[in-house]
Design a protein around this motif. Structure first.
Motif, PDB file in Angstrom:
ATOM      1  N   VAL A  59       0.845  -1.193   0.000  1.00 40.79           N
ATOM      2  CA  VAL A  59       0.000   0.000   0.000  1.00 40.79           C
ATOM      3  C   VAL A  59       0.881   1.243   0.000  1.00 40.79           C
ATOM      4  N   TYR A  60       0.770   2.031  -1.059  1.00 44.55           N
ATOM      5  CA  TYR A  60       1.411   3.352  -1.124  1.00 44.55           C
ATOM      6  C   TYR A  60       0.323   4.335  -0.726  1.00 44.55           C
ATOM      7  N   VAL A  61       0.281   4.669   0.562  1.00 38.57           N
ATOM      8  CA  VAL A  61      -0.879   5.331   1.163  1.00 38.57           C
ATOM      9  C   VAL A  61      -1.311   6.573   0.402  1.00 38.57           C
ATOM     10  N   ARG A  62      -0.371   7.363  -0.027  1.00 38.31           N
ATOM     11  CA  ARG A  62      -0.666   8.640  -0.678  1.00 38.31           C
ATOM     12  C   ARG A  62      -1.535   8.460  -1.925  1.00 38.31           C
ATOM     13  N   SER A  63      -1.478   7.261  -2.526  1.00 40.31           N
ATOM     14  CA  SER A  63      -2.195   7.030  -3.783  1.00 40.31           C
ATOM     15  C   SER A  63      -3.213   5.906  -3.707  1.00 40.31           C
ATOM     16  N   PHE A  64      -3.509   5.411  -2.514  1.00 38.57           N
ATOM     17  CA  PHE A  64      -4.416   4.268  -2.411  1.00 38.57           C
ATOM     18  C   PHE A  64      -5.881   4.705  -2.427  1.00 38.57           C
ATOM     19  N   ALA A  65      -6.314   5.468  -1.432  1.00 34.48           N
ATOM     20  CA  ALA A  65      -7.699   5.942  -1.377  1.00 34.48           C
ATOM     21  C   ALA A  65      -7.746   7.186  -0.493  1.00 34.48           C
ATOM     22  N   ASP A  66      -8.490   8.182  -0.948  1.00 32.04           N
ATOM     23  CA  ASP A  66      -8.580   9.468  -0.257  1.00 32.04           C
ATOM     24  C   ASP A  66      -9.861   9.516   0.563  1.00 32.04           C
ATOM     25  N   GLY A  67      -9.722   9.399   1.878  1.00 28.87           N
ATOM     26  CA  GLY A  67     -10.897   9.349   2.739  1.00 28.87           C
ATOM     27  C   GLY A  67     -11.526  10.695   3.031  1.00 28.87           C
ATOM     28  N   ASP A  68     -10.741  11.784   2.985  1.00 29.56           N
ATOM     29  CA  ASP A  68     -11.306  13.088   3.340  1.00 29.56           C
ATOM     30  C   ASP A  68     -11.438  14.032   2.153  1.00 29.56           C
ATOM     31  N   GLY A  69     -11.125  13.553   0.949  1.00 27.18           N
ATOM     32  CA  GLY A  69     -11.375  14.345  -0.246  1.00 27.18           C
ATOM     33  C   GLY A  69     -10.416  15.478  -0.505  1.00 27.18           C
ATOM     34  N   ASP A  70      -9.218  15.449   0.097  1.00 32.30           N
ATOM     35  CA  ASP A  70      -8.282  16.556  -0.100  1.00 32.30           C
ATOM     36  C   ASP A  70      -7.267  16.292  -1.210  1.00 32.30           C
ATOM     37  N   GLY A  71      -7.428  15.177  -1.919  1.00 30.92           N
ATOM     38  CA  GLY A  71      -6.539  14.860  -3.026  1.00 30.92           C
ATOM     39  C   GLY A  71      -5.374  13.961  -2.672  1.00 30.92           C
ATOM     40  N   THR A  72      -5.210  13.660  -1.390  1.00 35.33           N
ATOM     41  CA  THR A  72      -4.123  12.801  -0.917  1.00 35.33           C
ATOM     42  C   THR A  72      -4.694  11.567  -0.230  1.00 35.33           C
ATOM     43  N   GLY A  73      -4.197  10.406  -0.588  1.00 28.11           N
ATOM     44  CA  GLY A  73      -4.627   9.187   0.088  1.00 28.11           C
ATOM     45  C   GLY A  73      -4.283   9.234   1.558  1.00 28.11           C
ATOM     46  N   ASP A  74      -5.043   8.506   2.365  1.00 22.95           N
ATOM     47  CA  ASP A  74      -4.874   8.582   3.816  1.00 22.95           C
ATOM     48  C   ASP A  74      -5.302   7.282   4.475  1.00 22.95           C
ATOM     49  N   LEU A  75      -5.100   7.218   5.795  1.00 22.38           N
ATOM     50  CA  LEU A  75      -5.442   6.003   6.526  1.00 22.38           C
ATOM     51  C   LEU A  75      -6.943   5.773   6.554  1.00 22.38           C
ATOM     52  N   ALA A  76      -7.720   6.856   6.559  1.00 27.09           N
ATOM     53  CA  ALA A  76      -9.177   6.697   6.502  1.00 27.09           C
ATOM     54  C   ALA A  76      -9.579   6.005   5.213  1.00 27.09           C
ATOM     55  N   GLY A  77      -8.923   6.358   4.114  1.00 28.77           N
ATOM     56  CA  GLY A  77      -9.216   5.704   2.848  1.00 28.77           C
ATOM     57  C   GLY A  77      -8.867   4.235   2.869  1.00 28.77           C
ATOM     58  N   VAL A  78      -7.738   3.883   3.487  1.00 29.84           N
ATOM     59  CA  VAL A  78      -7.357   2.466   3.582  1.00 29.84           C
ATOM     60  C   VAL A  78      -8.355   1.710   4.442  1.00 29.84           C
ATOM     61  N   ARG A  79      -8.722   2.281   5.568  1.00 26.57           N
ATOM     62  CA  ARG A  79      -9.672   1.598   6.461  1.00 26.57           C
ATOM     63  C   ARG A  79     -10.989   1.321   5.753  1.00 26.57           C
ATOM     64  N   ALA A  80     -11.445   2.273   4.940  1.00 24.95           N
ATOM     65  CA  ALA A  80     -12.706   2.080   4.219  1.00 24.95           C
ATOM     66  C   ALA A  80     -12.594   0.973   3.171  1.00 24.95           C
ATOM     67  N   ARG A  81     -11.380   0.700   2.695  1.00 26.32           N
ATOM     68  CA  ARG A  81     -11.184  -0.309   1.648  1.00 26.32           C
ATOM     69  C   ARG A  81     -10.691  -1.648   2.185  1.00 26.32           C
ATOM     70  N   LEU A  82     -10.647  -1.807   3.496  1.00 22.98           N
ATOM     71  CA  LEU A  82     -10.210  -3.086   4.048  1.00 22.98           C
ATOM     72  C   LEU A  82     -11.066  -4.259   3.576  1.00 22.98           C
ATOM     73  N   PRO A  83     -12.402  -4.111   3.455  1.00 18.38           N
ATOM     74  CA  PRO A  83     -13.187  -5.233   2.920  1.00 18.38           C
ATOM     75  C   PRO A  83     -12.761  -5.635   1.508  1.00 18.38           C
ATOM     76  N   TYR A  84     -12.380  -4.658   0.697  1.00 16.30           N
ATOM     77  CA  TYR A  84     -11.874  -4.970  -0.646  1.00 16.30           C
ATOM     78  C   TYR A  84     -10.618  -5.830  -0.559  1.00 16.30           C
ATOM     79  N   LEU A  85      -9.704  -5.456   0.332  1.00 13.36           N
ATOM     80  CA  LEU A  85      -8.447  -6.197   0.472  1.00 13.36           C
ATOM     81  C   LEU A  85      -8.677  -7.588   1.045  1.00 13.36           C
ATOM     82  N   ALA A  86      -9.635  -7.693   1.963  1.00 11.74           N
ATOM     83  CA  ALA A  86      -9.986  -9.013   2.487  1.00 11.74           C
ATOM     84  C   ALA A  86     -10.596  -9.872   1.389  1.00 11.74           C
TER      85      ALA A  86
END
Length: 532
Positions: free
Chosen positions: A22-49
């Protein structure tokens, strides 16, 4: 979506794991500021599972000026505000674990950011200067660097300070190298390891693992000298033996980034009391050529066998050209020195080969790493020159395209703004016009997509005997065809020739990277898993 499988309880899970980078900056943007973040990763954990991976390797998420994608760390015990908070990281580690997914963090021991408190104190004249490599210059007035070492990013490995002195940086000037002969440097990194193991991580990836120790004389580099002044120094092994004691106390593991052509020296890092695994760059850089691939596989397994370490298999990562693009070029190997702007690629050909390579790598003994977006078949993106951020580009004088092309934010939803990566502003790197066509939601509905291939391959790999660390036996096959057997009748065949290949005797086909021809033969650039 597939149901998550409970995490393996055995301590040897890492020996045959599928690990997703996971390259966090480019994985998923949880707060909509243009940068990937941990919130985005947490929201996509079901996808990874649902994808079926065993662990996540996160590139650095620590406090950083981001001059080199986070590999310039200012504080190892804080999460960069662009990504979230330490509390969020702890939640992410726990939530992933509940889904059967372990976490591996990235540690960068060779250097820190020039904004790290140690370096700032060193510039102010404090005793912290001993924690780095400060030297007077050569020449009549100290105007020349202390030696002739070159930065990995191009240009001299030294920068001059206003007081006339110089400091060493094997990478960017914003990444001063640490002095590993100083006990405080060693103690600090062992404390960092404990900090993250105590927060539940299962492992640590060690960046530039063979570069830490320098010859204290800092001599010029001389080609052919018995010992390199800063690569693969013998003193490194004492450091990693000490680290191994820390990891063993927590049941943690290490994976080293070790670029070494000498297979015997490489294996030294994998002795039972040092690193657990290391990345397989021979396989990653290998061209799409049956003879060369077979040699890489044989050499890899041979060099790991004496130390009892499992091999790892990697097709791409955040530093190298994406597999689909590389395999679609005339030169299908990877070399940092040959990267160039505008190199043409046949993406249809590259995609066909990347699908076959996925089944090949997943059928080999050991662990496999998947770089985010690889399961979507993403190609390398052409980044407009005025949007390039990678220091490799600038340090090369603009001749190297840099690594941003493999770091473009992921497409999640074809019809959403910015392909579902975020909602409010343009991502930190621009997405190509055709990016929505690779979106995960669209591929999830297509049984013939790259995502569906990866999901099914990982499901079979987890559920079918014969994978893991069982022996590999080559089978008779024509030139340019790779065919090998694993345990319990599992067979993998990859056709790299220009003509269809007959399949060995088998009872059924488990999975193919593409359809067989009308005579049941394997077309070119196609792989299949069989049960004998």
């Amino acid at each position: 979506m597939a149901q998550p499988t409970p995490a393996r309880t055995d301590r040897d899970w890492w020996r045959s794991a599928v690990i997703y980078q996971v390259y966090v900056r480019s994985f998923a943007d949880g707060d909509g500021d243009g940068t990937g973040d941990l919130a985005g990763v947490r929201a996509r954990l079901p996808y990874l599972a649902g994808l079926g991976v065993d662990a996540l390797w996160f590139t650095p998420w620590y406090l950083s000026p981001l001059k080199d994608g986070g590999y310039d760390v200012a504080d190892y015990r804080a999460i960069d505000p662009a990504f979230g908070t330490l509390a969020e990281a702890e939640k992410l580690i726990a939530e992933a674990r509940e889904l059967g997914i372990r976490t591996i963090v990235d540690v960068v021991p060779n250097h820190v950011s020039d904004q790290h408190p140690w370096f700032r104190a060193a510039l102010a004249g404090g005793p912290e200067r001993e924690l780095f490599h400060f030297r007077p210059g050569r020449g009549d007035h100290g105007e020349l660097p202390p030696n002739d070492w070159r930065s990995e990013f191009g240009g001299p490995a030294w920068s001059r300070l206003p007081d006339g002195g110089w400091y060493l940086h094997l990478f960017a000037p914003e990444q001063p190298d640490l002095n590993w002969s100083h006990p405080d440097v060693r103690q600090e990194h062992e404390d960092i390891l404990r900090f993250w193991f105590e927060r539940g991580v299962a492992g640590v990836r060690v960046d530039s693992a063979a570069l830490l120790v320098k010859d204290p004389r800092l001599p010029d580099f001389v080609e052919g000298r018995d010992r390199h002044p800063y690569v693969d120094r013998d003193e490194l092994h004492d450091i990693y033996r000490s680290w191994r004691t820390v990891a063993d106390a927590y049941g943690g593991i290490f994976v080293g980034e070790v670029w070494l052509p000498d297979t015997e020296r490489f294996a030294h890092y994998l002795r039972p009391d040092e690193l657990h695994t290391a990345f397989n760059f021979s396989f990653l850089a290998c061209p799409w050529d049956a003879r060369r691939l077979r040699a890489s596989i044989d050499e890899t397994l041979a060099q790991h066998a004496p130390v009892g370490a499992p091999a790892t298999w990697v097709l791409c990562n955040h530093d190298v050209t994406r597999t689909v693009t590389r395999y679609g070029r005339e030169d299908t190997a990877f070399d940092f020195a040959t990267k160039a702007f505008g190199t043409p690629a046949d993406l249809a050909l590259g995609t066909r080969r990347a699908r076959a390579a996925a089944l090949l790598s997943l059928a080999l003994p050991g662990a496999v790493y998947i770089y985010q977006g690889e399961e979507l078949g993403l190609p390398e993106a052409d980044i407009p020159r005025d949007r390039v951020q990678d220091p490799m580009h600038f340090r090369s004088g603009g001749t190297d395209p840099g690594r941003d092309g493999c770091r473009v934010p992921l497409p999640w939803a074809a019809e959403a703004p910015y392909a579902g990566f975020g909602s409010r502003v343009e991502p930190w790197l621009p997405q190509p016009a055709g990016w929505p066509g690779y979106a995960a939601d669209r591929q999830a509905q297509d049984p013939g997509s790259m995502l569906s291939l990866y999901r099914e391959a990982l499901r079979i790999r987890r559920a079918t005997s014969g994978f893991g660390e069982t022996p590999l036996t080559w089978l008779p096959a024509p030139d340019d065809v790779l065919a090998f057997a694993r345990a319990d009748g599992l067979i993998c065949v990859v056709n790299l020739s220009d003509t269809p290949a007959r399949l060995p005797a088998h009872s059924r086909s488990l999975l193919a990277s593409g359809p067989l021809d009308d005579r049941g033969r394997l077309p070119r650039d196609t792989a299949v898993w069989l049960r004998a």
